[in-house]
Design a protein around this motif. Structure first.
Motif, PDB file in Angstrom:
ATOM      1  N   UNK A   1       4.123  -9.107   1.984  1.00 17.49           N
ATOM      2  CA  UNK A   1       3.163  -9.601   0.994  1.00 17.49           C
ATOM      3  C   UNK A   1       3.346  -8.858  -0.316  1.00 17.49           C
ATOM      4  N   UNK A   2       2.856  -9.489  -1.387  1.00 17.44           N
ATOM      5  CA  UNK A   2       2.807  -8.832  -2.696  1.00 17.44           C
ATOM      6  C   UNK A   2       1.440  -9.104  -3.304  1.00 17.44           C
ATOM      7  N   UNK A   3       0.829  -8.059  -3.855  1.00 13.23           N
ATOM      8  CA  UNK A   3      -0.447  -8.202  -4.541  1.00 13.23           C
ATOM      9  C   UNK A   3      -0.257  -7.744  -5.981  1.00 13.23           C
ATOM     10  N   UNK A   4      -0.700  -8.545  -6.920  1.00 12.61           N
ATOM     11  CA  UNK A   4      -0.609  -8.188  -8.326  1.00 12.61           C
ATOM     12  C   UNK A   4      -1.991  -7.820  -8.834  1.00 12.61           C
ATOM     13  N   UNK A   5      -2.188  -6.551  -9.166  1.00 13.47           N
ATOM     14  CA  UNK A   5      -3.458  -6.107  -9.730  1.00 13.47           C
ATOM     15  C   UNK A   5      -3.405  -6.135 -11.241  1.00 13.47           C
ATOM     16  N   UNK A   6      -4.411  -5.533 -11.862  1.00  9.51           N
ATOM     17  CA  UNK A   6      -4.433  -5.518 -13.328  1.00  9.51           C
ATOM     18  C   UNK A   6      -3.254  -4.708 -13.867  1.00  9.51           C
ATOM     19  N   UNK A   7      -2.939  -3.594 -13.192  1.00  7.81           N
ATOM     20  CA  UNK A   7      -1.883  -2.705 -13.680  1.00  7.81           C
ATOM     21  C   UNK A   7      -0.768  -2.549 -12.647  1.00  7.81           C
ATOM     22  N   UNK A   8      -1.105  -2.557 -11.365  1.00  8.19           N
ATOM     23  CA  UNK A   8      -0.116  -2.268 -10.324  1.00  8.19           C
ATOM     24  C   UNK A   8       0.330  -3.519  -9.579  1.00  8.19           C
ATOM     25  N   UNK A   9       1.605  -3.520  -9.204  1.00  5.35           N
ATOM     26  CA  UNK A   9       2.148  -4.509  -8.276  1.00  5.35           C
ATOM     27  C   UNK A   9       2.345  -3.792  -6.946  1.00  5.35           C
ATOM     28  N   UNK A  10       1.727  -4.323  -5.891  1.00  3.18           N
ATOM     29  CA  UNK A  10       1.729  -3.636  -4.603  1.00  3.18           C
ATOM     30  C   UNK A  10       2.446  -4.502  -3.572  1.00  3.18           C
ATOM     31  N   UNK A  11       3.498  -3.941  -2.977  1.00  2.44           N
ATOM     32  CA  UNK A  11       4.304  -4.643  -1.986  1.00  2.44           C
ATOM     33  C   UNK A  11       4.002  -4.076  -0.599  1.00  2.44           C
ATOM     34  N   UNK A  12       3.681  -4.967   0.333  1.00  6.97           N
ATOM     35  CA  UNK A  12       3.440  -4.555   1.721  1.00  6.97           C
ATOM     36  C   UNK A  12       4.751  -4.659   2.488  1.00  6.97           C
ATOM     37  N   UNK A  13       5.127  -3.555   3.129  1.00  9.33           N
ATOM     38  CA  UNK A  13       6.364  -3.506   3.912  1.00  9.33           C
ATOM     39  C   UNK A  13       5.973  -3.306   5.376  1.00  9.33           C
ATOM     40  N   UNK A  14       6.252  -4.347   6.191  1.00 10.56           N
ATOM     41  CA  UNK A  14       5.824  -4.272   7.578  1.00 10.56           C
ATOM     42  C   UNK A  14       4.313  -4.122   7.640  1.00 10.56           C
ATOM     43  N   UNK A  15       3.818  -3.455   8.698  1.00  5.12           N
ATOM     44  CA  UNK A  15       2.369  -3.289   8.814  1.00  5.12           C
ATOM     45  C   UNK A  15       1.894  -1.909   8.387  1.00  5.12           C
ATOM     46  N   UNK A  16       2.833  -1.016   8.072  1.00  8.87           N
ATOM     47  CA  UNK A  16       2.453   0.381   7.835  1.00  8.87           C
ATOM     48  C   UNK A  16       2.566   0.866   6.394  1.00  8.87           C
ATOM     49  N   UNK A  17       3.426   0.230   5.572  1.00  8.27           N
ATOM     50  CA  UNK A  17       3.762   0.841   4.280  1.00  8.27           C
ATOM     51  C   UNK A  17       3.352  -0.027   3.092  1.00  8.27           C
ATOM     52  N   UNK A  18       2.985   0.654   2.005  1.00 10.27           N
ATOM     53  CA  UNK A  18       2.751   0.004   0.724  1.00 10.27           C
ATOM     54  C   UNK A  18       3.657   0.631  -0.319  1.00 10.27           C
ATOM     55  N   UNK A  19       4.253  -0.207  -1.148  1.00  9.96           N
ATOM     56  CA  UNK A  19       5.035   0.247  -2.300  1.00  9.96           C
ATOM     57  C   UNK A  19       4.226  -0.117  -3.542  1.00  9.96           C
ATOM     58  N   UNK A  20       3.752   0.892  -4.261  1.00  8.81           N
ATOM     59  CA  UNK A  20       2.892   0.653  -5.413  1.00  8.81           C
ATOM     60  C   UNK A  20       3.664   0.942  -6.697  1.00  8.81           C
ATOM     61  N   UNK A  21       3.890  -0.107  -7.477  1.00 10.31           N
ATOM     62  CA  UNK A  21       4.600   0.010  -8.750  1.00 10.31           C
ATOM     63  C   UNK A  21       3.567   0.064  -9.872  1.00 10.31           C
ATOM     64  N   UNK A  22       3.529   1.175 -10.598  1.00  5.76           N
ATOM     65  CA  UNK A  22       2.643   1.291 -11.761  1.00  5.76           C
ATOM     66  C   UNK A  22       3.368   0.684 -12.948  1.00  5.76           C
ATOM     67  N   UNK A  23       3.012  -0.536 -13.300  1.00  8.74           N
ATOM     68  CA  UNK A  23       3.678  -1.208 -14.423  1.00  8.74           C
ATOM     69  C   UNK A  23       3.139  -0.639 -15.735  1.00  8.74           C
TER      70      UNK A  23
END
Length: 313
Positions: free
Chosen positions: A16-38
């Motif tokens: 999954x990918x979630x786009x917030x106001x500032x961050x793009x958050x990628x869900x990897x499997x069921x355990x990990x999040x990759x948070x990109x501070x744009x």
């Protein structure tokens, strides 16, 4: 200077990918999040049309510093900062509230006070206060976490009555909030700053409460310069501050407060450059370190490589 305002990665195991106001958050499997501070910037719950070069790096690296500096108080979601703009961490089940703590009467609290309010989120505000005055005790003034639009003020009792958070968990969130704020104030004081107010987001992992997202950054916090604070208060002068409030003030001065029908003023290259310079100033004053801007010719390529290298491990 280039700004990163959007990402569209597809990582191994991405679900999954979630786009917030500032961050793009990628869900990897069921355990990990990759948070990109744009480099996106928001104010009054509106994402502004221009990105701010290096803003994402500033936020990510300040948050990294304070997550590490408070991990003895509460465990947090961070595993590793894999890029100047990216943190990889544990996936948590978030609480549907943000814990805002205010040591001083300023910003939203002052606007409410000036309009005649003497309670905020169920907390009493003493009579006879002036803008930027220190509260006798810090106030915890939570807000709901809105997926879209404005977060709403809410009281402790409303949160518990509506079943948003259990009483037991909420009281633990309050205790963590006070302890984190106290640590943030101590660290700020060493840098000649006052941590005026801030907000924290919490979640649960394996049944335990953990600290999530950013902490003590200029997007989630407000700082005053300690030197001259008392003199400025005595004279009724504006406080020198380090926060995103200068962006809000620029918008308000140009007729924008996020209300219907209002138009965001033009963000000229000079305005954007000025905001970048303020964020770099924030970084250096809050951390005490010289800012080293990351290579920005191919920001997307750099980030993708760094995240993929981490995921291979």
């Amino acid at each position: 200077m280039k700004a990163l305002t959007a990402t569209d990665f597809n990582f191994p195991g991405q679900v999954a990918k979630y786009t917030g106001k500032v961050r793009d958050v990628y869900s990897i499997g069921k355990d990990y999040l990759v948070m990109v501070a744009t480099d996106r910037i928001s104010a009054f719950d509106v994402v502004l049309p221009e990105g701010i070069p290096f803003k994402g790096q500033v936020l990510n690296q300040i948050a990294e510093k304070f997550l590490d500096a408070t991990s003895d108080i509460i465990p947090n979601w961070k595993i590793e900062a894999v890029d100047p703009m990216v943190t990889v961490g544990w996936r948590c089940e978030p609480f549907k509230v943000e814990m805002v703590i205010r040591g001083y009467l300023t910003g939203h609290a002052w606007r409410e006070y000036k309009a005649g309010a003497r309670t905020l989120c169920g907390c009493e505000m003493p009579e006879g206060m002036v803008e930027n005055q220190k509260f006798p005790q810090p106030l915890i003034t939570p807000t709901t976490k809105a997926d879209e639009g404005h977060d709403q003020d809410i009281s402790k009792e409303e949160i518990i009555a509506q079943g948003i958070v259990s009483r037991e968990d909420y009281e633990q969130l309050e205790a963590y909030t006070r302890a984190l704020y106290a640590r943030g104030c101590e660290m700020a004081a060493k840098m000649g700053l006052i941590l005026v107010d801030t907000k924290y987001e919490f979640g649960k992992r394996d049944g335990k409460i953990v600290l999530m997202d950013e902490i003590h950054t200029p997007d989630s916090s407000r700082y005053f310069y300690a030197e001259g604070y008392e003199e400025r208060q005595a004279k009724g002068e504006r406080q020198k501050q380090l926060s995103k409030e200068f962006v809000r003030e620029w918008l308000m001065a140009n007729g924008f407060q996020g209300q219907e029908g209002q138009k965001v003023p033009e963000m000229t290259p000079e305005v954007v450059k000025g905001i970048t310079e303020r964020y770099v100033e924030l970084y250096e004053n809050i951390t005490g370190c010289k800012f080293q801007g990351a290579e920005s010719d191919d920001i997307l390529g750099r980030i993708e490589t760094n995240i993929n290298n981490f995921l291979k491990k």
